[in-house]
Design a protein around this motif. Structure first.
Motif, PDB file in Angstrom:
ATOM      1  N   ALA A 135     108.357  28.467  36.983  1.00 20.68           N
ATOM      2  CA  ALA A 135     107.827  28.108  38.299  1.00 20.68           C
ATOM      3  C   ALA A 135     106.998  29.223  38.938  1.00 20.68           C
ATOM      4  CB  ALA A 135     108.972  27.705  39.224  1.00 20.68           C
ATOM      5  N   TYR A 136     107.484  30.440  38.907  1.00 11.82           N
ATOM      6  CA  TYR A 136     106.758  31.535  39.580  1.00 11.82           C
ATOM      7  C   TYR A 136     105.393  31.759  38.936  1.00 11.82           C
ATOM      8  CZ  TYR A 136     105.522  36.065  41.487  1.00 11.82           C
ATOM      9  OH  TYR A 136     104.851  37.090  42.118  1.00 11.82           O
ATOM     10  N   GLY A 137     105.351  31.796  37.592  1.00  8.62           N
ATOM     11  CA  GLY A 137     104.077  31.999  36.905  1.00  8.62           C
ATOM     12  C   GLY A 137     103.087  30.886  37.179  1.00  8.62           C
ATOM     13  N   VAL A 138     103.570  29.647  37.240  1.00 17.83           N
ATOM     14  CA  VAL A 138     102.698  28.512  37.529  1.00 17.83           C
ATOM     15  C   VAL A 138     102.208  28.569  38.975  1.00 17.83           C
ATOM     16  CG1 VAL A 138     102.592  25.987  37.697  1.00 17.83           C
ATOM     17  CG2 VAL A 138     103.782  27.065  35.777  1.00 17.83           C
ATOM     18  N   ALA A 139     103.091  28.917  39.885  1.00 18.11           N
ATOM     19  CA  ALA A 139     102.746  28.974  41.307  1.00 18.11           C
ATOM     20  C   ALA A 139     101.685  30.033  41.594  1.00 18.11           C
ATOM     21  CB  ALA A 139     103.995  29.243  42.137  1.00 18.11           C
ATOM     22  N   THR A 140     101.671  31.114  40.823  1.00 16.11           N
ATOM     23  CA  THR A 140     100.722  32.209  41.065  1.00 16.11           C
ATOM     24  C   THR A 140      99.482  32.135  40.168  1.00 16.11           C
ATOM     25  OG1 THR A 140     101.989  33.602  39.518  1.00 16.11           O
ATOM     26  CG2 THR A 140     102.522  33.779  41.865  1.00 16.11           C
ATOM     27  N   ASN A 141      99.379  31.086  39.364  1.00 13.05           N
ATOM     28  CA  ASN A 141      98.240  30.915  38.467  1.00 13.05           C
ATOM     29  C   ASN A 141      97.161  30.093  39.167  1.00 13.05           C
ATOM     30  OD1 ASN A 141      96.411  30.405  36.434  1.00 13.05           O
ATOM     31  ND2 ASN A 141      97.911  29.608  34.975  1.00 13.05           N
ATOM     32  N   ARG A 142      96.064  30.728  39.523  1.00 15.89           N
ATOM     33  CA  ARG A 142      95.015  30.067  40.305  1.00 15.89           C
ATOM     34  C   ARG A 142      94.265  29.007  39.511  1.00 15.89           C
ATOM     35  NH1 ARG A 142      94.051  32.161  45.198  1.00 15.89           N
ATOM     36  NH2 ARG A 142      94.979  34.186  45.701  1.00 15.89           N
ATOM     37  N   LYS A 143      94.395  29.010  38.186  1.00 17.21           N
ATOM     38  CA  LYS A 143      93.731  27.988  37.379  1.00 17.21           C
ATOM     39  C   LYS A 143      94.513  26.680  37.364  1.00 17.21           C
ATOM     40  CE  LYS A 143      91.162  30.988  34.230  1.00 17.21           C
ATOM     41  NZ  LYS A 143      90.874  31.310  32.803  1.00 17.21           N
ATOM     42  N   THR A 144      95.781  26.735  37.760  1.00 18.33           N
ATOM     43  CA  THR A 144      96.614  25.542  37.799  1.00 18.33           C
ATOM     44  C   THR A 144      96.200  24.659  38.970  1.00 18.33           C
ATOM     45  OG1 THR A 144      98.468  26.740  36.827  1.00 18.33           O
ATOM     46  CG2 THR A 144      98.984  24.699  37.968  1.00 18.33           C
ATOM     47  N   ARG A 145      96.232  23.360  38.780  1.00 13.00           N
ATOM     48  CA  ARG A 145      95.898  22.425  39.861  1.00 13.00           C
ATOM     49  C   ARG A 145      96.812  22.658  41.065  1.00 13.00           C
ATOM     50  NH1 ARG A 145      92.841  17.917  39.232  1.00 13.00           N
ATOM     51  NH2 ARG A 145      91.873  17.583  37.192  1.00 13.00           N
ATOM     52  N   LEU A 146      96.262  22.415  42.241  1.00 12.65           N
ATOM     53  CA  LEU A 146      96.993  22.684  43.483  1.00 12.65           C
ATOM     54  C   LEU A 146      98.310  21.920  43.535  1.00 12.65           C
ATOM     55  CD1 LEU A 146      97.191  23.978  46.269  1.00 12.65           C
ATOM     56  CD2 LEU A 146      95.815  22.072  47.173  1.00 12.65           C
ATOM     57  N   GLN A 165     100.279  20.958  41.113  1.00 12.46           N
ATOM     58  CA  GLN A 165     101.268  21.580  40.253  1.00 12.46           C
ATOM     59  C   GLN A 165     101.757  22.902  40.832  1.00 12.46           C
ATOM     60  OE1 GLN A 165     101.197  18.458  38.839  1.00 12.46           O
ATOM     61  NE2 GLN A 165     102.327  19.686  37.352  1.00 12.46           N
ATOM     62  N   ARG A 166     100.865  23.632  41.461  1.00 10.29           N
ATOM     63  CA  ARG A 166     101.282  24.892  42.096  1.00 10.29           C
ATOM     64  C   ARG A 166     102.254  24.635  43.237  1.00 10.29           C
ATOM     65  NH1 ARG A 166      96.016  28.190  43.537  1.00 10.29           N
ATOM     66  NH2 ARG A 166      97.580  29.755  44.123  1.00 10.29           N
ATOM     67  N   LEU A 167     101.997  23.573  44.006  1.00  9.38           N
ATOM     68  CA  LEU A 167     102.913  23.222  45.096  1.00  9.38           C
ATOM     69  C   LEU A 167     104.275  22.801  44.548  1.00  9.38           C
ATOM     70  CD1 LEU A 167     100.484  21.256  47.452  1.00  9.38           C
ATOM     71  CD2 LEU A 167     101.404  23.569  47.781  1.00  9.38           C
ATOM     72  N   TYR A 168     104.275  22.019  43.457  1.00 12.62           N
ATOM     73  CA  TYR A 168     105.527  21.648  42.809  1.00 12.62           C
ATOM     74  C   TYR A 168     106.265  22.899  42.337  1.00 12.62           C
ATOM     75  CZ  TYR A 168     104.374  16.639  42.557  1.00 12.62           C
ATOM     76  OH  TYR A 168     104.100  15.328  42.859  1.00 12.62           O
ATOM     77  N   ALA A 169     105.508  23.860  41.803  1.00  8.73           N
ATOM     78  CA  ALA A 169     106.130  25.088  41.305  1.00  8.73           C
ATOM     79  C   ALA A 169     106.760  25.884  42.436  1.00  8.73           C
ATOM     80  CB  ALA A 169     105.088  25.929  40.574  1.00  8.73           C
ATOM     81  N   VAL A 170     106.056  25.982  43.563  1.00 12.02           N
ATOM     82  CA  VAL A 170     106.620  26.694  44.725  1.00 12.02           C
ATOM     83  C   VAL A 170     107.904  26.021  45.186  1.00 12.02           C
ATOM     84  CG1 VAL A 170     106.254  27.256  47.154  1.00 12.02           C
ATOM     85  CG2 VAL A 170     104.408  27.619  45.504  1.00 12.02           C
ATOM     86  N   LEU A 171     107.886  24.694  45.265  1.00 10.56           N
ATOM     87  CA  LEU A 171     109.063  23.954  45.686  1.00 10.56           C
ATOM     88  C   LEU A 171     110.200  24.107  44.674  1.00 10.56           C
ATOM     89  CD1 LEU A 171     110.043  22.173  47.984  1.00 10.56           C
ATOM     90  CD2 LEU A 171     109.120  20.188  46.784  1.00 10.56           C
ATOM     91  N   SER A 172     109.856  24.234  43.393  1.00  8.72           N
ATOM     92  CA  SER A 172     110.871  24.387  42.342  1.00  8.72           C
ATOM     93  C   SER A 172     111.646  25.687  42.479  1.00  8.72           C
ATOM     94  CB  SER A 172     110.220  24.345  40.956  1.00  8.72           C
ATOM     95  OG  SER A 172     109.623  23.099  40.708  1.00  8.72           O
ATOM     96  N   LEU A 173     111.028  26.684  43.091  1.00  4.22           N
ATOM     97  CA  LEU A 173     111.713  27.958  43.300  1.00  4.22           C
ATOM     98  C   LEU A 173     112.898  27.807  44.238  1.00  4.22           C
ATOM     99  CD1 LEU A 173     108.569  30.261  43.673  1.00  4.22           C
ATOM    100  CD2 LEU A 173     110.143  30.165  41.730  1.00  4.22           C
ATOM    101  N   PHE A 174     112.865  26.739  45.042  1.00  3.02           N
ATOM    102  CA  PHE A 174     113.933  26.504  46.014  1.00  3.02           C
ATOM    103  C   PHE A 174     114.835  25.344  45.601  1.00  3.02           C
ATOM    104  CE2 PHE A 174     110.320  28.383  48.211  1.00  3.02           C
ATOM    105  CZ  PHE A 174     110.914  29.469  48.846  1.00  3.02           C
TER     106      PHE A 174
END
Length: 300
Positions: free
Chosen positions: A253-264, A266-275
């Motif tokens: 999740a953290y790597g996906v959330a901080t990867n700017r090439k990832t679609r927005l 998916q990044r939001l899902y990754a941020v939420l997954s941290l919690f």
């Protein structure tokens, strides 16, 4: 003909009598789509080959557009990727204005093509809507042990060995998504996790560049969520694969959330997954219901 029980062989035979470029090959039993495709690959004698599913629709000059794009570069492209449109009703698609001059194609290298595939940016998982060089890509075979994710596996391995890849910006292939009894529309089983296992094996490769590793991480994260979504109502029966996907999603999740090439999204899902993974599943479920509702209202 992979053991069909309808009039398919007769129809193809009629085409073959009118056009000597048409060949009909038969398998006695239904071995599945990957088996049928591998059988077809053994008979390829042309410079290029492509795959078209029986209930999909292609533009009248589908092959012309693909071959033009392949030949446009200084060195003929090994793979050509066109855009694909998902439709709800076979035969109902209006194809006007979809075809523009083939100057809208772009030639990229293998690494960029793999990134576009894994980040879902202009190159889809489907083997349909693509043209492959027989000289190089016909050596790649489908993994017949995979029921879901075989297309992603095949396209990824093809792009890995390609030198040049052409991308066409126009939609020239129409994918009919409502196939009754298809693997994706059936009840959840362990086979539904095949695409996740494909991505997991890709991620475990030792000789990956940092760019490729980050892109595969995004794909693996996405496939983890997909399995959990499909199994959410049966997580007790499939607790092992559900928990494995949960752990994978959390770890990535953290790597996906901080990867700017990832679609927005998916990044939001990754941020939420941290919690909370359950919160991600809930949000995704709401999104799916909304999309289905809109799709039903827009169907012909």
């Amino acid at each position: 003909d992979d053991g069909s029980t309808d009039k398919t062989p007769r129809i193809v035979e009629q085409f073959a009598k009118r056009d000597n470029r048409v060949r009909l090959y038969k398998n006695a039993a239904n071995g599945g789509v990957s088996s049928a495709r591998n059988e077809g690959l053994t008979h390829v004698k042309s410079e290029y080959f492509t795959f078209v599913d029986g209930d999909d629709i292609v533009s009248p000059d589908y092959l012309l557009r693909l071959v033009e794009a392949a030949k446009k570069s200084d060195y003929s492209s090994d793979v050509v990727c066109a855009q694909i449109s998902h439709v709800w009703s076979a035969g109902s698609v209006s194809k006007k204005n979809d075809i523009r001059p083939s100057s809208h194609s772009k030639v990229i290298d293998s690494v960029e093509a793999i990134e576009r595939l894994l980040y879902d940016r202009g190159i889809k998982n489907h083997v349909a809507s693509k043209l492959f060089s027989s000289r190089l890509i016909s050596k790649v075979k489908f993994n017949e042990a995979i029921s879901i994710g075989e297309d992603m596996d095949y396209v990824y391995r093809s792009l890995k060995i390609a030198r040049n890849v052409s991308v066409i910006q126009e939609v020239i292939y129409y994918y009919y998504v409502q196939r009754e009894g298809s693997a994706m529309n059936s009840q959840f089983s362990s086979k539904r996790a095949d695409a996740y296992r494909v991505a997991k094996n890709m991620y475990a490769q030792l000789s990956l560049s940092e760019r490729e590793k980050r892109a595969i991480a995004t794909k693996l994260f996405t496939e983890s969520l997909s399995v959990m979504m499909a199994a959410r109502n049966e997580r007790v029966e499939y607790v092992a694969i559900f928990n494995e996907c949960r752990d994978t999603a959390k770890n990535l999740a953290y790597g996906v959330a901080t990867n700017r090439k990832t679609r927005l999204r998916q990044r939001l899902y990754a941020v939420l997954s941290l919690f909370s993974i359950d919160a991600v599943i809930g949000v995704a479920a709401i999104k799916i219901r909304i999309v289905k509702y809109i799709s039903k209202r827009g169907r012909p």
